[in-house]
Scaffold this motif. Structure first.
Motif, PDB file in Angstrom:
ATOM      1  N   ASN A   8       0.810  -1.211   0.000  1.00 50.41           N
ATOM      2  CA  ASN A   8       0.000   0.000   0.000  1.00 50.41           C
ATOM      3  C   ASN A   8       0.850   1.270   0.000  1.00 50.41           C
ATOM      4  OD1 ASN A   8      -2.352  -1.466  -0.073  1.00 50.41           O
ATOM      5  ND2 ASN A   8      -2.555  -1.526   2.143  1.00 50.41           N
ATOM      6  N   LYS A   9       2.089   1.175   0.450  1.00 52.07           N
ATOM      7  CA  LYS A   9       2.944   2.353   0.523  1.00 52.07           C
ATOM      8  C   LYS A   9       3.919   2.424  -0.646  1.00 52.07           C
ATOM      9  CE  LYS A   9       2.543   2.561   5.438  1.00 52.07           C
ATOM     10  NZ  LYS A   9       3.117   2.702   6.721  1.00 52.07           N
ATOM     11  N   MET A  10       3.947   1.383  -1.429  1.00 57.51           N
ATOM     12  CA  MET A  10       4.866   1.332  -2.554  1.00 57.51           C
ATOM     13  C   MET A  10       4.072   1.438  -3.849  1.00 57.51           C
ATOM     14  SD  MET A  10       7.244  -1.772  -1.202  1.00 57.51           S
ATOM     15  CE  MET A  10       8.786  -1.352  -1.981  1.00 57.51           C
ATOM     16  N   THR A  11       4.765   1.795  -4.903  1.00 55.15           N
ATOM     17  CA  THR A  11       4.132   1.909  -6.211  1.00 55.15           C
ATOM     18  C   THR A  11       4.395   0.655  -7.026  1.00 55.15           C
ATOM     19  OG1 THR A  11       4.459   4.304  -6.167  1.00 55.15           O
ATOM     20  CG2 THR A  11       4.039   3.300  -8.313  1.00 55.15           C
ATOM     21  N   LEU A  12       3.342   0.087  -7.567  1.00 54.75           N
ATOM     22  CA  LEU A  12       3.473  -1.065  -8.458  1.00 54.75           C
ATOM     23  C   LEU A  12       3.952  -0.565  -9.814  1.00 54.75           C
ATOM     24  CD1 LEU A  12       3.031  -4.044  -9.228  1.00 54.75           C
ATOM     25  CD2 LEU A  12       0.621  -3.474  -9.643  1.00 54.75           C
ATOM     26  N   ILE A  13       5.057  -1.139 -10.291  1.00 53.85           N
ATOM     27  CA  ILE A  13       5.603  -0.693 -11.579  1.00 53.85           C
ATOM     28  C   ILE A  13       5.494  -1.813 -12.607  1.00 53.85           C
ATOM     29  CG2 ILE A  13       7.093   1.102 -10.638  1.00 53.85           C
ATOM     30  CD1 ILE A  13       9.444  -0.871 -10.846  1.00 53.85           C
ATOM     31  N   ASP A  14       5.396  -1.397 -13.870  1.00 50.82           N
ATOM     32  CA  ASP A  14       5.207  -2.347 -14.952  1.00 50.82           C
ATOM     33  C   ASP A  14       6.506  -2.575 -15.732  1.00 50.82           C
ATOM     34  OD1 ASP A  14       5.541  -0.137 -16.642  1.00 50.82           O
ATOM     35  OD2 ASP A  14       3.567  -0.303 -17.559  1.00 50.82           O
ATOM     36  N   THR A  15       6.373  -3.349 -16.765  1.00 49.23           N
ATOM     37  CA  THR A  15       7.509  -3.730 -17.605  1.00 49.23           C
ATOM     38  C   THR A  15       8.239  -2.521 -18.170  1.00 49.23           C
ATOM     39  OG1 THR A  15       6.331  -5.747 -18.219  1.00 49.23           O
ATOM     40  CG2 THR A  15       8.146  -5.063 -19.657  1.00 49.23           C
ATOM     41  N   ASN A  16       7.495  -1.567 -18.694  1.00 50.16           N
ATOM     42  CA  ASN A  16       8.130  -0.411 -19.334  1.00 50.16           C
ATOM     43  C   ASN A  16       8.956   0.421 -18.368  1.00 50.16           C
ATOM     44  OD1 ASN A  16       7.287  -0.723 -22.083  1.00 50.16           O
ATOM     45  ND2 ASN A  16       5.213  -0.304 -21.349  1.00 50.16           N
ATOM     46  N   VAL A  17       8.488   0.555 -17.148  1.00 47.99           N
ATOM     47  CA  VAL A  17       9.259   1.311 -16.149  1.00 47.99           C
ATOM     48  C   VAL A  17      10.576   0.597 -15.882  1.00 47.99           C
ATOM     49  CG1 VAL A  17       9.300   2.118 -13.751  1.00 47.99           C
ATOM     50  CG2 VAL A  17       7.201   2.323 -15.105  1.00 47.99           C
ATOM     51  N   ILE A  18      10.515  -0.720 -15.707  1.00 44.92           N
ATOM     52  CA  ILE A  18      11.736  -1.480 -15.441  1.00 44.92           C
ATOM     53  C   ILE A  18      12.679  -1.427 -16.632  1.00 44.92           C
ATOM     54  CG2 ILE A  18      12.664  -3.784 -14.960  1.00 44.92           C
ATOM     55  CD1 ILE A  18      10.062  -4.277 -13.322  1.00 44.92           C
ATOM     56  N   LEU A  19      12.142  -1.565 -17.835  1.00 49.67           N
ATOM     57  CA  LEU A  19      12.993  -1.512 -19.027  1.00 49.67           C
ATOM     58  C   LEU A  19      13.654  -0.144 -19.198  1.00 49.67           C
ATOM     59  CD1 LEU A  19      10.833  -3.523 -21.564  1.00 49.67           C
ATOM     60  CD2 LEU A  19      13.058  -4.197 -20.615  1.00 49.67           C
ATOM     61  N   ARG A  20      12.906   0.927 -18.991  1.00 53.86           N
ATOM     62  CA  ARG A  20      13.499   2.265 -19.116  1.00 53.86           C
ATOM     63  C   ARG A  20      14.612   2.437 -18.087  1.00 53.86           C
ATOM     64  NH1 ARG A  20      10.607   1.298 -22.655  1.00 53.86           N
ATOM     65  NH2 ARG A  20      12.669   0.659 -23.347  1.00 53.86           N
ATOM     66  N   TYR A  21      14.373   1.935 -16.875  1.00 50.02           N
ATOM     67  CA  TYR A  21      15.362   2.031 -15.799  1.00 50.02           C
ATOM     68  C   TYR A  21      16.634   1.252 -16.145  1.00 50.02           C
ATOM     69  CZ  TYR A  21      17.247   1.816 -11.045  1.00 50.02           C
ATOM     70  OH  TYR A  21      18.050   1.915  -9.931  1.00 50.02           O
ATOM     71  N   ILE A  22      16.461   0.036 -16.642  1.00 48.32           N
ATOM     72  CA  ILE A  22      17.605  -0.820 -16.990  1.00 48.32           C
ATOM     73  C   ILE A  22      18.359  -0.270 -18.199  1.00 48.32           C
ATOM     74  CG2 ILE A  22      18.262  -3.062 -17.957  1.00 48.32           C
ATOM     75  CD1 ILE A  22      15.896  -4.287 -16.438  1.00 48.32           C
ATOM     76  N   LEU A  23      17.607   0.041 -19.249  1.00 54.54           N
ATOM     77  CA  LEU A  23      18.220   0.387 -20.532  1.00 54.54           C
ATOM     78  C   LEU A  23      18.649   1.842 -20.637  1.00 54.54           C
ATOM     79  CD1 LEU A  23      15.690  -1.568 -22.783  1.00 54.54           C
ATOM     80  CD2 LEU A  23      18.024  -2.277 -22.166  1.00 54.54           C
ATOM     81  N   ASN A  24      17.977   2.728 -19.895  1.00 51.25           N
ATOM     82  CA  ASN A  24      18.265   4.160 -19.951  1.00 51.25           C
ATOM     83  C   ASN A  24      18.277   4.650 -21.403  1.00 51.25           C
ATOM     84  OD1 ASN A  24      18.739   6.689 -18.899  1.00 51.25           O
ATOM     85  ND2 ASN A  24      20.947   6.399 -18.731  1.00 51.25           N
ATOM     86  N   ASP A  25      17.358   4.126 -22.203  1.00 52.71           N
ATOM     87  CA  ASP A  25      17.313   4.468 -23.620  1.00 52.71           C
ATOM     88  C   ASP A  25      16.427   5.671 -23.920  1.00 52.71           C
ATOM     89  OD1 ASP A  25      15.055   3.061 -22.911  1.00 52.71           O
ATOM     90  OD2 ASP A  25      15.018   1.800 -24.693  1.00 52.71           O
ATOM     91  N   ILE A  26      15.582   6.040 -22.995  1.00 53.71           N
ATOM     92  CA  ILE A  26      14.776   7.256 -23.098  1.00 53.71           C
ATOM     93  C   ILE A  26      15.042   8.021 -21.804  1.00 53.71           C
ATOM     94  CG2 ILE A  26      12.462   8.225 -23.404  1.00 53.71           C
ATOM     95  CD1 ILE A  26      11.640   5.487 -24.613  1.00 53.71           C
ATOM     96  N   PRO A  27      16.034   8.906 -21.825  1.00 53.08           N
ATOM     97  CA  PRO A  27      16.507   9.535 -20.589  1.00 53.08           C
ATOM     98  C   PRO A  27      15.416  10.130 -19.707  1.00 53.08           C
ATOM     99  CG  PRO A  27      17.981  10.063 -22.382  1.00 53.08           C
ATOM    100  CD  PRO A  27      16.804   9.350 -22.992  1.00 53.08           C
ATOM    101  N   GLU A  28      14.451  10.819 -20.283  1.00 54.31           N
ATOM    102  CA  GLU A  28      13.396  11.437 -19.467  1.00 54.31           C
ATOM    103  C   GLU A  28      12.594  10.360 -18.718  1.00 54.31           C
ATOM    104  OE1 GLU A  28       9.239  13.787 -20.202  1.00 54.31           O
ATOM    105  OE2 GLU A  28      10.933  14.355 -21.481  1.00 54.31           O
TER     106      GLU A  28
END
Length: 130
Positions: A8-28
């Motif tokens: 309840n205190k954390m945010t559920l994140i999806d595939t795209n969030v994890i991929l952007r974080y890992i790959l850093n391919d879309i900086p924003e």
């Protein structure tokens, strides 16, 4: 499994969030993903399965590199059944099985859950894990 109070205190994140974080391919988007993760994020085994699928099929990341990418994420991102998923990632790196089959093997190994399948490769691997 995560306690409900943590979810309840954390945010559920999806595939795209994890991929952007890992790959850093879309900086924003990578910056936003990092912020959400740093504030407290969790994900689900199904999401990890999709991340692994995308990394292997679309980005051509070798199986043996997947564990080097994915396992450290669980120090930053909470996940249900963390031990099972870490084991599944390791099995995935060492076999040619789908990641979902690796989860089944890991649930059998760690949670002692019986698995029934008609899949010969999966059944062979289940026997070697026993």
């Amino acid at each position: 499994m995560l306690p409900l109070s943590l979810e309840n205190k954390m945010t559920l994140i999806d595939t795209n969030v994890i991929l952007r974080y890992i790959l850093n391919d879309i900086p924003e988007q990578a910056d936003k993903a990092e912020l959400v993760i740093n504030l407290g994020a969790f994900t689900l085994p199904e999401v990890v399965a999709e991340v692994i699928y995308v990394l292997t099929k679309l980005y051509g990341v070798p199986r043996n590199k997947i564990s080097e990418i994915i396992i450290p994420l669980f120090d930053e991102i909470a996940i249900q059944y963390k031990d099972v998923i870490i084991c599944a990632v390791k099995v995935f790196a060492e076999t040619t099985l789908d990641f979902v089959d690796c989860i089944l093997i890991s649930r059998n190994k760690i949670l002692n859950e019986p698995v029934f399948s008609f899949d010969k490769k999966l059944n062979k691997q289940l026997k070697t894990q026993s």
